[in-house]
Design an enzyme around this catalytic site. Structure first.
Site, PDB file in Angstrom:
ATOM      1  N   ASP A  35     119.204  41.233  33.225  1.00 36.11           N
ATOM      2  CA  ASP A  35     118.355  42.381  33.582  1.00 36.11           C
ATOM      3  C   ASP A  35     118.065  43.288  32.388  1.00 36.11           C
ATOM      4  OD1 ASP A  35     118.452  41.554  36.201  1.00 36.11           O
ATOM      5  OD2 ASP A  35     119.678  43.224  36.942  1.00 36.11           O
ATOM      6  N   SER A  80     122.860  47.675  32.520  1.00 38.87           N
ATOM      7  CA  SER A  80     121.787  47.107  31.685  1.00 38.87           C
ATOM      8  C   SER A  80     121.037  48.228  30.981  1.00 38.87           C
ATOM      9  CB  SER A  80     120.802  46.317  32.555  1.00 38.87           C
ATOM     10  OG  SER A  80     121.474  45.261  33.198  1.00 38.87           O
ATOM     11  N   LYS A 128     116.127  50.439  37.927  1.00 40.64           N
ATOM     12  CA  LYS A 128     115.080  49.564  38.489  1.00 40.64           C
ATOM     13  C   LYS A 128     115.339  49.311  39.964  1.00 40.64           C
ATOM     14  CE  LYS A 128     117.876  45.783  38.908  1.00 40.64           C
ATOM     15  NZ  LYS A 128     118.353  45.247  40.161  1.00 40.64           N
ATOM     16  N   GLY A 180     125.432  49.567  41.626  1.00 38.50           N
ATOM     17  CA  GLY A 180     124.592  49.936  42.764  1.00 38.50           C
ATOM     18  C   GLY A 180     123.378  49.055  42.963  1.00 38.50           C
TER      19      GLY A 180
HETATM   20  P1  ATP Z   1     122.483  44.901  38.429  1.00 38.94           P
HETATM   21  O1  ATP Z   1     121.545  45.695  39.275  1.00 38.94           O
HETATM   22  O2  ATP Z   1     121.964  44.641  37.031  1.00 38.94           O
HETATM   23  O3  ATP Z   1     123.025  43.680  39.072  1.00 38.94           O
HETATM   24  P2  ATP Z   1     124.382  46.948  39.027  1.00 38.94           P
HETATM   25  O4  ATP Z   1     123.485  48.135  38.943  1.00 38.94           O
HETATM   26  O5  ATP Z   1     124.716  46.435  40.384  1.00 38.94           O
HETATM   27  O6  ATP Z   1     123.778  45.805  38.147  1.00 38.94           O
HETATM   28  P3  ATP Z   1     126.053  48.109  37.016  1.00 38.94           P
HETATM   29  O7  ATP Z   1     125.996  49.577  37.277  1.00 38.94           O
HETATM   30  O8  ATP Z   1     125.251  47.583  35.891  1.00 38.94           O
HETATM   31  O9  ATP Z   1     125.732  47.287  38.330  1.00 38.94           O
HETATM   32  O10 ATP Z   1     127.601  47.767  36.841  1.00 38.94           O
HETATM   33  C1  ATP Z   1     128.155  46.498  37.084  1.00 38.94           C
HETATM   34  C2  ATP Z   1     129.563  46.457  36.485  1.00 38.94           C
HETATM   35  O11 ATP Z   1     129.413  46.421  35.067  1.00 38.94           O
HETATM   36  C3  ATP Z   1     130.396  47.703  36.779  1.00 38.94           C
HETATM   37  O12 ATP Z   1     131.222  47.508  37.873  1.00 38.94           O
HETATM   38  C4  ATP Z   1     131.202  47.911  35.512  1.00 38.94           C
HETATM   39  O13 ATP Z   1     132.489  47.384  35.629  1.00 38.94           O
HETATM   40  C5  ATP Z   1     130.490  47.098  34.436  1.00 38.94           C
HETATM   41  N1  ATP Z   1     129.904  47.919  33.338  1.00 38.94           N
HETATM   42  C6  ATP Z   1     129.974  47.627  32.034  1.00 38.94           C
HETATM   43  N2  ATP Z   1     129.322  48.550  31.310  1.00 38.94           N
HETATM   44  C7  ATP Z   1     128.827  49.442  32.139  1.00 38.94           C
HETATM   45  C8  ATP Z   1     128.058  50.619  31.969  1.00 38.94           C
HETATM   46  N3  ATP Z   1     127.693  51.061  30.760  1.00 38.94           N
HETATM   47  N4  ATP Z   1     127.694  51.285  33.069  1.00 38.94           N
HETATM   48  C9  ATP Z   1     128.054  50.834  34.289  1.00 38.94           C
HETATM   49  N5  ATP Z   1     128.802  49.746  34.504  1.00 38.94           N
HETATM   50  C10 ATP Z   1     129.184  49.039  33.451  1.00 38.94           C
END
Ligand code: ATP
Length: 322
Positions: free
Chosen positions: A153, A120, A26, A114
């Site tokens: 999310d 999520s 997203k 990222g």
């Molecule tokens: P958001 O945009 O929802 O804030 P994000 O995209 O910034 O999230 P994610 O890739 O969801 O971040 O990862 C956040 C943290 O969650 C990672 O640093 C990791 O330690 C943990 N994590 C747990 N499960 C997963 C997974 N299946 N994939 C990625 N990261 C995961």
């Protein structure tokens, strides 16, 4: 004559072959962040738009819960109980009183940490795939409830399209859109922790003298101009209306992102913004050719690790039928 009740569908039985779910990333086209609530969360007006970068989660029968991950960022994904896909599988199994015997394999294309809700996406995918594998046939409302318990999310990853998230982002209202928008994403080296970005947002608000609590910050409201632009599919109007209250915090923690945002704007993007909590940067382009030009300019700028071109909105988590 009284209308007869429709017959109950027969109970679905577990399947023995692997089941795969495909789930989008997203971008937040509006992320309005209210003040810090006493429970540590922030009220949001969060307009999510699902885009065409996908993770695939495959659930296969196993004696115990096990996770494997493939993809460029695989080494950054935890393989233990904290993995969001594992937590989703356990949550579903607990509700139905079954053992979470499953091998979850994640083919990861969404950047990790990222700001594109990759974890999520994996949680929503694991839920859908395990529901099919185990034959639990959980009603949609129950799947959404489990998603909301696991993270703010996650309900959106299941629903996809475009939606307004209120509360901490989990109370979703699907929104109409008048067409596809063309996006370019600049993926950064390394991630940013979402809680750290929210803490930095609070710190910057305190430092500016406005205060960071719910009493100090106006209630976040969706932008009328943004909702209109989405409804009419007008990319120029959408570009004028996008906003992200977490952007100053992401830039404060990662000042080099300003160069990435500038490179995309110089290459012709209609709008340049940090995606959610970052550090991925999102660029809205007028059409597919303009998106390619933005991607070429970003790649040449040396201000990011990888560039991805895609479009959205796209549907939420779906089972992939072989
Ligand atoms: P958001 O945009 O929802 O804030 P994000 O995209 O910034 O999230 P994610 O890739 O969801 O971040 O990862 C956040 C943290 O969650 C990672 O640093 C990791 O330690 C943990 N994590 C747990 N499960 C997963 C997974 N299946 N994939 C990625 N990261 C995961």
């Amino acid at each position: 004559m009284a209308a007869s009740e429709p017959p109950e569908p027969p109970p679905r039985s577990p399947v023995s072959r692997p089941v795969t779910a495909r789930v989008p990333a997203k971008v937040n086209v509006q992320l309005a962040v209210g003040g810090l609530r006493p429970d540590g969360f922030h009220d949001l007006a969060n307009v999510f738009l699902a885009v065409g970068l996908h993770d695939e989660v495959t659930a296969a029968p196993a004696d115990a819960l096990r996770i494997t991950v493939e993809g460029a960022d695989a080494a950054q994904v935890p393989l233990d109980r904290t993995n969001l896909a594992a937590r989703a599988a356990r949550a579903l199994a607990e509700r139905y009183g079954i053992e979470p015997g499953v091998h979850l394999h994640i083919a990861k294309d969404i950047p990790v940490a990222g700001g594109m809700a990759g974890g999520s996406a994996d949680a929503a995918g694991a839920l859908l795939a395990c529901d099919a594998l185990w034959g639990t046939q959980a009603p949609r409302a129950e799947l959404l409830e489990i998603c909301a318990e696991l993270g703010s999310d996650i309900p959106f990853s299941l629903v996809g399209g475009v939606a307004l998230g209120r509360g901490r982002g989990e109370l979703l209202t699907p929104l109409e859109t008048g067409g596809a928008f063309h996006w370019v994403f600049a993926v950064a080296d390394g991630g940013l922790s979402t809680p750290a970005v929210y803490r930095e947002c609070d710190r910057l608000r305190e430092a500016s003298g406005t205060g960071a609590s719910a009493a100090d910050v106006p209630d976040p409201e969706p932008s009328r101009a943004l909702l209109d632009a989405l409804r009419t599919g007008d990319a120029t109007a959408l570009a004028a209306a996008v906003s992200n209250d977490l952007q100053p915090a992401a830039l404060s923690l990662r000042p080099a992102l300003a160069d990435t945002l500038r490179a995309g704007a110089d290459a012709g993007a209609l709008a340049s913004l940090v995606s959610g909590s970052g550090p991925t940067c999102a660029f809205l382009a007028k059409g597919p050719e303009a998106a390619q030009a933005v991607a070429t300019g970003l790649a040449a700028s040396g201000t990011c690790r990888t560039v991805r071109v895609t479009s959205g909105p796209v549907p939420g988590a779906r089972l992939v039928h072989a």
